[in-house]
Design a protein around this motif. Sequence first.
Motif, PDB file in Angstrom:
ATOM      1  N   GLU A   1      11.026  16.687  -7.052  1.00 57.47           N
ATOM      2  CA  GLU A   1      11.674  15.284  -6.979  1.00 57.47           C
ATOM      3  C   GLU A   1      12.965  15.689  -6.127  1.00 57.47           C
ATOM      4  N   TYR A   2      13.520  16.884  -6.305  1.00 57.90           N
ATOM      5  CA  TYR A   2      14.746  17.138  -5.347  1.00 57.90           C
ATOM      6  C   TYR A   2      14.331  17.354  -3.857  1.00 57.90           C
TER       7      TYR A   2
ATOM      8  N   GLN B   1      17.280  11.395   1.860  1.00 58.45           N
ATOM      9  CA  GLN B   1      18.627  11.453   2.516  1.00 58.45           C
ATOM     10  C   GLN B   1      18.631  11.804   3.870  1.00 58.45           C
TER      11      GLN B   1
ATOM     12  N   ASN C   1      23.695   5.860  -3.814  1.00 62.20           N
ATOM     13  CA  ASN C   1      22.308   5.839  -4.471  1.00 62.20           C
ATOM     14  C   ASN C   1      21.452   7.103  -4.024  1.00 62.20           C
ATOM     15  N   ILE C   2      21.319   7.544  -2.840  1.00 59.68           N
ATOM     16  CA  ILE C   2      20.823   8.678  -2.627  1.00 59.68           C
ATOM     17  C   ILE C   2      21.355  10.161  -3.096  1.00 59.68           C
ATOM     18  N   SER C   3      22.982   9.857  -3.138  1.00 64.16           N
ATOM     19  CA  SER C   3      23.507  11.195  -3.945  1.00 64.16           C
ATOM     20  C   SER C   3      23.379  11.105  -5.356  1.00 64.16           C
ATOM     21  N   LYS C   4      23.076   9.942  -5.998  1.00 65.43           N
ATOM     22  CA  LYS C   4      22.736   9.986  -7.369  1.00 65.43           C
ATOM     23  C   LYS C   4      21.268  10.521  -7.655  1.00 65.43           C
ATOM     24  N   ALA C   5      20.428  10.283  -6.656  1.00 66.31           N
ATOM     25  CA  ALA C   5      19.043  10.622  -6.914  1.00 66.31           C
ATOM     26  C   ALA C   5      18.968  12.073  -6.797  1.00 66.31           C
ATOM     27  N   ILE C   6      19.653  12.636  -5.777  1.00 68.10           N
ATOM     28  CA  ILE C   6      19.980  14.049  -5.580  1.00 68.10           C
ATOM     29  C   ILE C   6      20.331  14.749  -6.824  1.00 68.10           C
TER      30      ILE C   6
ATOM     31  N   GLU D   1      20.593  13.773  -9.765  1.00 69.72           N
ATOM     32  CA  GLU D   1      19.478  13.680 -10.977  1.00 69.72           C
ATOM     33  C   GLU D   1      18.382  14.548 -10.650  1.00 69.72           C
ATOM     34  N   ALA D   2      18.117  14.959  -9.486  1.00 64.29           N
ATOM     35  CA  ALA D   2      17.016  15.780  -9.465  1.00 64.29           C
ATOM     36  C   ALA D   2      17.435  17.446  -9.541  1.00 64.29           C
TER      37      ALA D   2
ATOM     38  N   ALA E   1      14.146  13.788  -2.658  1.00 63.13           N
ATOM     39  CA  ALA E   1      15.329  13.069  -2.768  1.00 63.13           C
ATOM     40  C   ALA E   1      16.063  13.504  -1.435  1.00 63.13           C
TER      41      ALA E   1
END
Length: 157
Positions: free
Chosen positions: A48-49, A56, A29-34, A36-37, A52
């Motif tokens: 946002e980056y 992490q 989930n954290i990898s996906k958020a990074i 996307e940002a 994230a």
Amino acid sequence: MAEVAYYTKEGLENLKKELHELKTTGRTNISKAIAEARDKGDLSENAEYDAAKEAQGLHEAKIAKMGEMLANARLLDESKLDTSKVLALSIVKIRNVKNGGVMSYQLVSENEADLKSGKISVASPIAKGLLGKKVGETIEITVPAGKMEFEIMEISR
């Protein structure tokens, strides 16, 4: 070096499950958020980056802490413990001498403590006062609200 903590079988299994969940689903989930940002453009001005990446870092710190807890965890064989006195993992039935209220607590590690299910930490004032005592003993324990007197009615596993 971290302190050794003693767990019930259930508590140790819960710790292992939580650590596995953090390492697998949590990291994904954290990898996906990074990702996307990162896709949103310039990383130098991307709040946002930054958020994230900070999440992490906190997530990885939690994994490291839980890994250390697991490395220092010890499983207690409840069947071999003495029930003549209060020890870690004992289930103790006590009576408040002042008001006659009867309570039952299991003394567990700090990580397993859950007052709603009757599990209190061995590091709590009440548990510290109970440790090593026997059925029939009356003890005075200093708690945040003042001094309380309890009678030990029963000790079990």
